[in-house]
Motif scaffolding. Structure first.
Motif, mmCIF file in Angstrom:
data_model
loop_
_atom_site.group_PDB
_atom_site.id
_atom_site.type_symbol
_atom_site.label_atom_id
_atom_site.label_comp_id
_atom_site.label_asym_id
_atom_site.label_seq_id
_atom_site.Cartn_x
_atom_site.Cartn_y
_atom_site.Cartn_z
ATOM 1 N N UNK A 88 0.849 -1.205 0.000
ATOM 2 C CA UNK A 88 0.000 0.000 0.000
ATOM 3 C C UNK A 88 0.884 1.254 0.000
ATOM 4 N N UNK A 89 1.917 1.224 0.896
ATOM 5 C CA UNK A 89 2.822 2.379 1.010
ATOM 6 C C UNK A 89 3.660 2.569 -0.247
ATOM 7 N N UNK A 90 3.982 1.425 -0.891
ATOM 8 C CA UNK A 90 4.786 1.469 -2.106
ATOM 9 C C UNK A 90 4.090 2.310 -3.160
ATOM 10 N N UNK A 91 2.775 2.126 -3.271
ATOM 11 C CA UNK A 91 2.020 2.876 -4.267
ATOM 12 C C UNK A 91 1.683 4.285 -3.778
ATOM 13 N N UNK A 92 1.609 4.413 -2.425
ATOM 14 C CA UNK A 92 1.292 5.739 -1.884
ATOM 15 C C UNK A 92 2.486 6.684 -2.091
ATOM 16 N N UNK A 93 3.725 6.179 -1.743
ATOM 17 C CA UNK A 93 4.930 7.019 -1.910
ATOM 18 C C UNK A 93 5.635 6.610 -3.195
ATOM 19 N N UNK A 94 4.971 6.853 -4.303
ATOM 20 C CA UNK A 94 5.469 6.343 -5.599
ATOM 21 C C UNK A 94 6.887 6.818 -5.901
ATOM 22 N N UNK A 95 7.138 8.131 -5.760
ATOM 23 C CA UNK A 95 8.445 8.649 -6.178
ATOM 24 C C UNK A 95 9.547 8.112 -5.259
ATOM 25 N N UNK A 96 9.234 8.036 -3.947
ATOM 26 C CA UNK A 96 10.216 7.517 -2.975
ATOM 27 C C UNK A 96 10.577 6.071 -3.326
ATOM 28 N N UNK A 97 9.545 5.246 -3.519
ATOM 29 C CA UNK A 97 9.779 3.829 -3.812
ATOM 30 C C UNK A 97 10.465 3.664 -5.165
ATOM 31 N N UNK A 98 10.010 4.449 -6.148
ATOM 32 C CA UNK A 98 10.583 4.298 -7.497
ATOM 33 C C UNK A 98 12.058 4.650 -7.484
ATOM 34 N N UNK A 380 16.912 6.474 6.223
ATOM 35 C CA UNK A 380 17.122 7.109 7.536
ATOM 36 C C UNK A 380 16.214 8.328 7.672
ATOM 37 N N UNK A 381 16.093 9.074 6.584
ATOM 38 C CA UNK A 381 15.215 10.241 6.610
ATOM 39 C C UNK A 381 13.780 9.815 6.853
ATOM 40 N N UNK A 382 13.415 8.667 6.257
ATOM 41 C CA UNK A 382 12.047 8.174 6.440
ATOM 42 C C UNK A 382 11.811 7.770 7.899
ATOM 43 N N UNK A 383 12.847 7.144 8.526
ATOM 44 C CA UNK A 383 12.720 6.761 9.944
ATOM 45 C C UNK A 383 12.445 8.000 10.784
ATOM 46 N N UNK A 384 13.233 9.042 10.526
ATOM 47 C CA UNK A 384 13.073 10.260 11.321
ATOM 48 C C UNK A 384 11.726 10.935 11.057
ATOM 49 N N UNK A 385 11.325 10.911 9.772
ATOM 50 C CA UNK A 385 10.044 11.534 9.432
ATOM 51 C C UNK A 385 8.883 10.793 10.077
ATOM 52 N N UNK A 386 9.022 9.473 10.219
ATOM 53 C CA UNK A 386 7.943 8.654 10.775
ATOM 54 C C UNK A 386 8.082 8.419 12.274
ATOM 55 N N UNK A 387 8.961 9.210 12.903
ATOM 56 C CA UNK A 387 9.247 9.010 14.325
ATOM 57 C C UNK A 387 7.968 9.021 15.162
ATOM 58 N N UNK A 388 7.147 10.013 14.921
ATOM 59 C CA UNK A 388 5.911 10.159 15.692
ATOM 60 C C UNK A 388 4.995 8.941 15.457
#
Lengths: 889, 110
Positions: A88-98, A380-388
């Motif tokens: 689900x997240x793969x398609x949600x964050x298309x540019x990140x995953x791509x 790593x940026x994603x970990x920090x962004x998803x900290x909350x």
């Protein structure tokens, strides 16, 4: 525990979860009913009995849960949930995953495509039966270079075949280009001329025909075997090629088989294997030929003999042979330091390409590291962004294990898709490599991956996955339970930031290393292209012809045609100078031993290259004569030939250049009855006749073509015409003079000289593309990390500004981070570049491994890029408004 | 705080289940009744915890199960001990006896 049982439980729970749940419920209900009945029988009312039974049972849901755990249902359900959420997240964050998938697919694919060649050409054993027993017999008898491995000869082949016990079979062969007439058309093909045991020795599988047929020579024809790739490119699949007649140099050959294209691993680009006529062989066999090196000798040793045992026996056979010769012969052999060594064919063959492929593999691995750093920093940026988000999930009951499971699912999906992409990229990469550099490309006909190649790409993808998981999970693993459970600042934030900056430094360092290596290779290429070659190819066109023996049977006919061609070309006013040469520079001149006439016995022997030329050769090629005269039309190779030597020959003759004129020497002194003493009549300027990009190893001797029966030669014409028009004229001239003679290697000499640098150009193109990619990835990496860092610290920056920090201070605070990573990375990069450059010295041409100017300028370039990439985020930090920043949280 | 015999039962439940199935196949409730009967009601097994133990033993291959009809004519799942289960039970019984003999010896001397 029984693994099979456990797996069957797992699979059942995965696919029959509803049935299992229902069965469990039914079983427990039955239990409760039985217990209720039991209490009713003991006098309790149905209601009280049911209550008591429920109490005894102790909570159905709790036990159901334990049972689910026992079945492994929870594990599979969780996995399913995790993977569903990942997709689900793969398609949600298309540019990140791509981005992640693209970088992973490209980097792993690029590495795999290089590995395919490395594996096929260097590592994998030959796909022939017991290929470990295959040997090449080498000889060492060059007094001036005792370590020079020389090829073999007929005398050795005949002797070993007859008397050796350690060798099961042996075969002699030569490789060369020939005019082959097939189906009425003359083609210029690369072929092997081999003795009858060739296929028996190698045990290469035949696609059509039988191995034995290569040995059956009839009075009408000799056998010829085609390679499968040539057969496929030349004949339709349904056409029977066996029995087809072909002609090479007037001799008829019958196609007796089609051999697997794997033979091209031994002789790249070979298209046919023709049988070596035994009469020709017998002519070459003499005791003197024992010290010649005109053919390659391959052998298959008996499995019961080890390599050292084989070498001992070969030495014994040599000694036995020499003992039967005259005393002067033995003295000569002793003087030369003659020795024979059998080496494993796999280790010896294609070793020239090994360092080049290893260099490409190393460069690809650096690209993978650079790409992986970008991916890791993104994660790593994603970990920090998803900290909350992580804290909330933890508060809702998701423990470390569950959070790690979710991350593992994410990484496995990235790795799996990235790996599949890398396989496609690798196949594409093989085609690209084949088109960019024929030197590598010639080893593989169709792009495909062997199991080891697929394993290699899977291993790389797995390693990437491990690095990605470590980076992604570091936020969870290194954080204490209490930190996770409390909604406090993640301790991992700082750690992940440090990791990110360390990785960035590594990335900058790798990029600089790659850039410097590219710079060194580019400089070498430039030096090779623009060096003084000693001749002037500008305005010179060339065409090569080979006169077929069936049309030009004797020497007179050959000489007459050569003269006709020269006369007709000279008669054309648009051709300012015309010459004929047996070979043209960089396409390989033949070699021979020579010795200088000082005393009756040769004082020393050495190797030289030689070329037969007509008068006006030096004028056409623009080679200055330094002293004496050039080859004249009256000079003849038949008797006491007059030669011109290169200035470099003085060193080999151990004379001063001025003393060379009049010096007498003998070419091929070991040939029987060779009484022909040559005399030097002129000294020409040195030329780059071997390679344009390597130092010359031997001097060149120019001999008169007059008096030779050379039926294969090149015409060289200097003309002021434009090249296409001049070539048309030349083609017409040859067609008029010799209508039945095919023309090949026709074009401008300048074009052929550039072609000789094609391999170097190909490698340069690949490495240049890699270094551009590295620069791009690094610049994006610096920009993305700093931008992310600034966006994450907006509140902190806002507070700093509000308590009086100047904007200049803030600007430099951010810039400092990028620049310090750039500086440390540059130091790492310079060190790495120096270490690699010293190990690839052999690739460099007139370029120092530590070219200070290049090192400094490229370091400046990368620091400049880092500065630009850091400038934009620093400006972003300066523009932060304290009020809006403080309001943000 | 003094512990009841039920606390000691933890971990030994698998052995007791296998013992209850030694003579004939039984459904879950039947196994619990048989354990009570053998223990002369001195042990009261938490009835619900029997089921995770049954799944565990089946996964280990010590017991096997099949659906059948109970004495009351209802569909019920019957468990029976396997050859592997018998061996396992004998081994665990021997260890238990040796262990309890040593513990008894120590306690008696004290």
């Amino acid at each position: 525990m029984d693994l099979f049982k456990s797996l069957s439980f797992g699979f059942r729970s995965l696919f029959q979860s509803n049935k299992i749940e229902n069965d469990l419920k039914e079983e427990m209900e039955f239990h409760l009913e039985q217990q209720t009945q039991h209490y009713i029988k003991n006098g309790l009312s149905p209601k009280k009995a049911r209550l008591a039974a429920l109490q005894d049972f102790g909570g159905t849901e709790k036990h159901m849960d334990s049972c689910r755990d026992g079945w492994g249902m929870r594990f599979f359900a969780e996995c399913f949930r995790n993977y569903r959420s990942v997709f689900r997240n793969l398609f949600r964050n298309k540019s990140f995953s791509a981005t992640i998938l693209l970088v992973l697919g490209l980097c792993v694919g690029a590495n795999t495509s290089i590995f395919v060649f490395l594996n096929k050409v260097v590592f994998a054993p030959y796909p022939f039966d017991r290929s470990g027993d295959l040997l090449e017999i080498l000889h060492y008898h060059d007094k001036t270079n005792p370590e020079l491995a020389l090829k073999s000869n007929l005398s050795t082949y005949a002797h070993y075949t007859a008397d050796s016990e350690s060798l099961r079979s042996a075969s002699l062969h030569t490789v060369g280009w020939k005019n082959v007439e097939i189906q009425g058309e003359t083609l210029r093909l690369k072929g092997i001329l081999a003795t009858s045991e060739f296929f028996e020795t190698l045990k290469i599988p035949f696609v059509e025909g039988a191995v034995d047929s290569f040995q059956s020579v009839s009075s009408n024809s000799s056998p010829i075997v085609l390679t499968d790739s040539f057969r496929q490119s030349r004949f339709p699949a349904n056409q029977n090629v066996l029995g087809q007649l072909t002609s090479i140099q007037g001799r008829t050959y019958k196609v007796v088989g089609v051999v697997s294209s794997d033979i091209q691993l031994l002789v790249p680009g070979v298209q046919f294997i023709s049988h070596w006529n035994t009469d020709e062989l017998a002519k070459l066999n003499s005791p003197e030929s024992r010290v010649e090196n005109h053919a390659t000798l391959w052998a298959r040793k008996n499995t019961s003999f080890s390599l050292p045992q084989t070498n001992i026996e070969l030495e014994h056979l040599d000694n036995q042979f020499f003992a039967e010769q005259s005393e002067s012969y033995r003295k000569n052999i002793e003087d030369l330091g003659y020795r024979t060594q059998a080496v494993k064919l796999r280790k010896f063959q294609n070793q020239w390409i090994r360092p080049k492929l290893l260099l490409l593999q190393g460069v690809s691995l650096m690209i993978l590291i650079i790409g992986l750093v970008n991916i890791t920093n993104m994660l790593l940026a994603q970990v920090n962004a998803n900290k909350r988000d992580l804290v909330i999930r933890n508060m809702l009951g998701a423990g470390k294990k569950r959070l790690l499971g979710q991350m593992l699912a994410q990484i496995t999906v990235y790795v799996a898709i990235g790996w599949i992409l890398s396989i496609t990229t690798a196949l594409l990469g093989i085609s690209v490599l084949k088109s960019v550099t024929n030197e590598i490309g010639q080893f593989i006909n169709t792009p495909k991956l062997a199991p080891l190649d697929i394993g290699f790409s899977a291993l790389l993808a797995l390693c990437c996955g491990l690095v990605m998981f470590s980076a992604r999970a570091s936020g969870i693993i290194f954080s204490s339970n209490s930190a996770l459970e409390s909604n406090q600042q993640f301790s991992a934030t700082k750690q992940s930031r440090i990791t990110a900056y360390l990785l960035l430094t590594l990335q900058i360092g790798s990029s600089l290393t790659l850039l410097i290596i590219t710079g060194l290779l580019a400089k070498s290429f430039w030096a090779a292209m623009n060096q003084e070659s000693g001749f002037n190819p500008k305005g010179v066109i060339t065409a090569r012809i080979e006169l077929p023996p069936q049309h030009y049977q004797n020497e007179n006919q050959i000489v007459s045609l050569r003269d006709q061609l020269l006369d007709k070309a000279k008669a054309k006013p648009e051709f300012s100078s015309v010459a004929i040469a047996s070979h043209i520079p960089t396409f390989g001149f033949p070699t021979s031993r020579f010795h200088v006439q000082e005393t009756d016995q040769p004082r020393s022997q050495s190797e030289t290259r030689f070329v037969f030329v007509s008068a006006d050769y030096f004028q056409t090629m623009g080679i200055p004569i330094l002293s004496g005269r050039s080859i004249a039309s009256t000079d003849n190779a038949f008797w006491r030939e007059n030669n011109v030597v290169e200035a470099d020959a003085a060193r080999h003759f151990q004379k001063d250049q001025r003393e060379l004129i009049g010096q007498r020497f003998k070419i091929a002194p070991n040939r029987p009855k060779n009484q022909n003493w040559n005399q030097i009549v002129g000294v020409a300027a040195n030329t780059r006749h071997e390679y344009l990009d390597k130092p010359q190893t031997m001097p060149l001797i120019y001999r008169p073509i007059q008096g030779t029966a050379a039926r294969e030669f090149s015409l060289l014409i200097k003309t002021p015409l434009d090249i296409p028009q001049a070539l048309r004229e030349l083609r017409n001239l040859i067609k008029e003079t010799a209508p039945l003679v095919p023309v090949f290697r026709i074009g401008s000499l300048e074009g052929f000289m550039t072609e000789s640098l094609n391999a170097r150009k190909g490698y340069l193109k690949i490495i240049f593309a890699y270094s551009l990619l590295a620069l791009l990835l690094s610049s994006v990496g610096v920009f993305a990390l700093l931008s992310y860092d600034v966006s994450r610290q907006i509140k902190e920056i806002g507070i700093r500004i509000s308590i009086g920090a100047s904007r200049t201070h803030i600007f430099w605070h951010v810039m400092k981070k990028g620049l310090s990573a750039g500086l440390i990375g540059s130091i790492l990069g310079l060190t790495g570049a120096f270490l690699i450059a010293t190990s690839i010295r052999s690739f460099l041409f007139e370029t120092h491994a530590f070219d200070l100017i290049l090192y400094l300028s490229l370091s400046t370039l990368i620091l400049l890029l880092v500065t630009i990439a850091s400038y934009l985020p620093s400006k972003m930090a300066v523009r932060v408004s304290p009020l809006s920043a403080l309001r943000q949280e | 705080m003094a512990k009841s015999p039920n606390d000691l039962l933890q971990g030994s439940l698998d052995m007791l289940v296998m013992r209850a199935l030694r003579d004939e196949s039984r459904h879950g409730w039947g196994i619990q009744q048989r354990i009570n009967q053998l223990a002369q009601d001195a042990l009261s097994v938490n009835q619900g915890s029997l089921y995770p133990a049954l799944i565990r033993l089946e996964k280990q291959g010590c017991i096997k199960s099949e659906w059948g009809t109970s004495e009351a004519g209802r569909r019920a799942k019957f468990y029976s001990i396997t050859r592997k289960g018998l061996k396992q039970m004998e081994a665990e019984t021997r260890i238990w006896k040796e262990f309890s003999a040593v513990v008894n010896l120590i306690l008696d001397q004290a």
